[in-house]
Design an enzyme around this catalytic site. Structure first.
Site, PDB file in Angstrom:
ATOM      1  N   GLY A 128       0.822  -1.207   0.000  1.00 34.03           N
ATOM      2  CA  GLY A 128       0.000   0.000   0.000  1.00 34.03           C
ATOM      3  C   GLY A 128       0.853   1.253   0.000  1.00 34.03           C
ATOM      4  N   CYS A 129       0.219   2.374  -0.286  1.00 34.22           N
ATOM      5  CA  CYS A 129       0.950   3.640  -0.403  1.00 34.22           C
ATOM      6  C   CYS A 129       1.464   4.124   0.952  1.00 34.22           C
ATOM      7  CB  CYS A 129       0.072   4.687  -1.063  1.00 34.22           C
ATOM      8  SG  CYS A 129      -1.548   4.901  -0.307  1.00 34.22           S
ATOM      9  N   TYR A 130       0.552   4.218   1.922  1.00 32.92           N
ATOM     10  CA  TYR A 130       0.986   4.651   3.246  1.00 32.92           C
ATOM     11  C   TYR A 130       2.011   3.681   3.832  1.00 32.92           C
ATOM     12  CZ  TYR A 130      -2.904   8.036   3.786  1.00 32.92           C
ATOM     13  OH  TYR A 130      -3.769   9.091   3.678  1.00 32.92           O
TER      14      TYR A 130
END
Lengths: 346, 346, 346, 346
Positions: A149-151
């Site tokens: 995921g990005c975070y």
């Protein structure tokens, strides 16, 4: 040439994947799959591709479509990829999944945070978590790559050396993250309208955001023990970029250069991780449109905490770029092939 | 490898030039000249270049510096380039000037609109106006290339076929242009502060903007007679992009496809000019970060006017990208070398 | 106290109306009608009202609801207001309609531009077009007030004196308008997402926007003859504000002060119209959050055209504020009651 | 009528003060002092005031100017107010200082964090820290009111009940704050240019921001013991607004309603503090243009921390609005006089 197909090609991460792969010299895009835009010219959905990509979105049976390609990317909602994975499909293609389906090894945690039954749990073990700088060796051979995921990418990469080296109290980790709006996707919703996002900032998913268990699991592997974190994401009125500001209690007195040496040990040779000079801190504008992760930190002597800051482009290192980096590793290509763009500013 | 030096490397156009040239495989950047940031690491001025470009800004005598290079770019205020041009300098290097010094052939017009005395008027005739798609042949051999202005590039390219073919009343041309804020440069000024520009739009330079005579002169060459236009620029709260909306009275009844044929005749084979499909209109987001010019138009049967719309990235086709395109032409390289990026979105 | 009900209270114009009326000391809001948010606390839809307005959205039969009030505002899609108007309803309440239903006197024009059959054409004649500064006398007594469109308010007010005084060629009028994104409403749509609007500008409705016939009809009344205009709206990445830039051919040689005198004759005593000082031009930031219309112009001696610029807040003078101003006139209140806010900046 | 003068009237906080006071019915603005814009029409500096305020900026000896007024506001750089305060001046006027000169009681802390010698330390004791909801009684009679900083107002108000009631570990307080760009002031600087701020987020002043000791001192008074916090501000691409996200370790097991009761005890009757409903969290858009402070929190059972979130408009409750609220208290007016605006959205 690696022949690829992209499922979920019309979301923001999908569009970014198409853009990166179109400019990648070892890749040929065979098809773009989209249920919502079936039959439409791709350049009518994303006008930037006009005259550069002459393809229409396809639909139909994914089991047939995989016959034409070596690799598929699934930039789809949770539950899609786990629903198509089976031996037959894997006998034909490798899969890079940008959803969360294969990111979390603990099935109960997946089920409870995502509120979804996993449709092919027997493949979870085999899947490799594609945080390139940490799992490079395992990535090379996998058939199923779970793209982070990005975070989580920004959070894990910026904290991994501290956690791995047991320099910080594992019960003290607080991650305050800020994201541009493309992270909310291209679906129509009132909450993502220009006038709702512009001129405002808000926290959301407080204590409950789904990237939390993903961060905890990976940092836990690094630490060799359970890690529980506070993770709070915020929505920022900008298109791209994630900034994380993390707070950790140091276990002993160390100075900037002690920690810098540790970070250098882990990342000193990494092309995509830039450890900034002392007192220069990450800003999302300096990584925007690139696959770079900028990291730096400052020790607060008054509280004996370290404040760690990282910045990425959420659609690139946080999604499509890391997927391409994973592909490069999986196929033995130069790891930064197709990803060498200098960040665009302003 | 073409060895280049960049004067005025720390403004937005200069920074963009550095970015494009750094990724250009036939170019070697020898030095970056900056009086304001003399001796500073370039990546401290523009953090996107950290670990990608390890050079400090230089100063000193330009006549010495030119010994190290084949070509210099001057992304400098009006008056600088005309002050350094002479036979000796031109015996060593070719010059691509991004300022207005050599754009206007009529010295009186230059003097009156810029309120500056030209320091080397004897070179004005020799200089070539670098609107690539119009002046390609002349560009190949020139020693002094006058790179067009941002507004002018979008304005002229979008209207040239109509004017050249005498399809419109030359006294009726109105150009309403909208620009992102990077066009105002990186100098500190209250008017360009975030809070002054954000959440507002304004017109400026009404009836008096300096790009007016440049547009008029070039359209005049196309028409073979004098052209006087109304040109009104506007400041838009965004970083990049220029949109022009032009209004012209048609001299006869024509339909969309009549005009499309004309545009195709001029631009059908141009890589960087994209004539959009009927009823799809240019938006700056679809060209941002690229060297493309998107053009389309609509005929208003009620008024017998044609509304022509064009979009460019002001820092690329409107400045640094066109400069690189000109360099490619001047050195016999592939015209889109280093300029093939798919526009970035969102 | 005037008792009011608001239909369509949850759109951006509706929300603005609620905000203005809540602070208006002669008004009591009796109910907020909303089909989409029936039964919800209004402050959950618009968090700014928390602790300031304790009402839930109501639905049901409008014919019953009107018994509780003196006046209703309809901030609804085209076709709603014309569907509820009849003698019985008008025997109970006066109506201020923010939609286009009663703006256009020529039924054929309404039908063809809006592609809708009008449901109560017999009331069109009676309805008064609520451009306060032009139609003040008629507004006082009307039962049906057609509140003008946002683009039209800025366009008509800024051009009316020139047209009325026959100073310009009526065939030469070109209006290039730019609007903030709140004009697109609060409905969910991909085109209005933050990432689609931010960092871009586009024209839309080219030659076909529905405010065109409204502008033409009103300017035609002023001129005493038919007026046909080119009107082109643009979407700007900001929440609020409309800027119009209009181009008109002057019929004779006049200077700035000649025209200023004309404008003063019409607007010199108008509280909400600010004729700026020479060479100071309207910017949307200076009127934002207020009911002001800023106007100025410049004569281009080279082309003998006048460039007229105006700025309004599209949600206030372009919608809710003008509706309140109309209410003030209709009920004999001070015209700027509840509308005296100094524009907010930054 | 209270006669007031404003020193530093041309910065953003000064402009906001002028706007609020101009609409305040118990106040008459006598003069606007500005060294930078001496002699200029105020409406040429801030166009929103055109036709609403007809004053020129004055300069000269402040000791003379105070003869005309009852109260002065100093919205000036650090060091100005402490330089003018003396018995004679205080015999003529009361002073509300928006700078930090009188905020900090501990002179050594002031000197070390601000790197300035205090010019009238003998008045520090007398000055009252103007956090209205905490110090109301003391504010009433003071001659010197130290108006709190923007970050500090949001930070202290949102954490005060927890600290005062000893519900949290005082060594665990982490405040991650995000601010709009107007907080950086109206001075020209490259770092505040539109293109530098737009499309980016950054942390700054990490471990060293000057609001840190101010927060610590006030929270320390509440706790009755020393408090050391981690405070990290961030710059967000928007004009107005501050959001704070704070993380504190709870000392015992409590639930949402336990804490809500505590907050209600402190703030239940406060007009300007809005304790949001469970699971509704502050967003800056809902307080923008108002003097409200929105607060809510969530308990993280997994880590036994509480995450507290607050939002204010940095120029109003964080500066000019709180100054007016303080004035209202000092002069026995209704506390929300002139401050009852419903927040503007969008």
């Amino acid at each position: 040439m690696i022949k690829v197909g992209i499922v979920g090609s019309t979301g923001y991460a999908g569009g970014e994947l198409v853009r990166l792969l179109l400019q990648h010299k070892e890749v040929e895009i065979k098809w773009l799959y989209s249920q919502s835009y079936l039959g439409e010219d791709y350049h009518r959905i994303y006008g930037n591709f006009f005259k550069l990509l002459d393809k229409k979105c396809v639909g139909g049976d994914i089991n047939d479509l995989v016959n034409e390609v070596d690799l598929i990317f699934t930039a789809t909602p949770q539950g899609y990829c786990s629903g198509i994975i089976n031996e037959e499909l894997l006998s034909k293609v490798r899969v890079i999944d940008l959803s969360a389906d294969f990111r979390i090894k603990d099935l109960d945690i997946y089920t409870s945070w995502y509120n979804l039954e996993h449709k092919s749990p027997e493949y979870i073990d085999e899947a490799v978590y594609g945080l390139c700088e940490i799992n490079r060796e395992k990535i090379k051979k996998t058939r199923i790559l779970a793209n982070p995921g990005c975070y989580t990418t920004a959070s894990i990469l910026s904290l991994y050396p501290l956690v791995r080296e047991k320099l910080v109290d594992l019960n003290s980790i607080i991650i305050d993250a800020k994201s541009g709006t493309s992270g909310a996707g291209r679906g129509s919703s009132v909450a993502s309208l220009f006038c709702e996002v512009n001129e405002s900032i808000k926290a959301y998913g407080i204590t409950s955001h789904r990237h939390t268990p993903e961060i905890e699991e990976q940092l836990g592997y690094g630490a060799g023990e359970n890690v529980i974190v506070n993770f709070t994401p915020h929505l920022v009125p900008m298109n791209r970029g994630i900034l994380t500001t993390s707070y950790l209690n140091l276990l002993s007195k160390v100075n900037y250069f002690d920690l810098k040496e540790i970070y250098n040990k882990y990342y000193g040779n990494e092309y995509f991780i830039r450890l900034l000079e002392e007192n220069v801190f990450p800003e999302t504008r300096w990584v925007s449109s690139s696959n770079f992760v900028d990291i730096n930190f400052k020790i607060d002597n008054r509280t004996n905490r370290v404040v760690v800051i990282s910045a990425i482009d959420n659609l690139i290192k946080g999604a499509a770029g890391q997927a391409v980096q994973n592909m490069n590793i999986m196929y033995g290509l130069k790891e930064n092939e197709g990803l060498e763009q200098v960040p665009l500013f302003p």
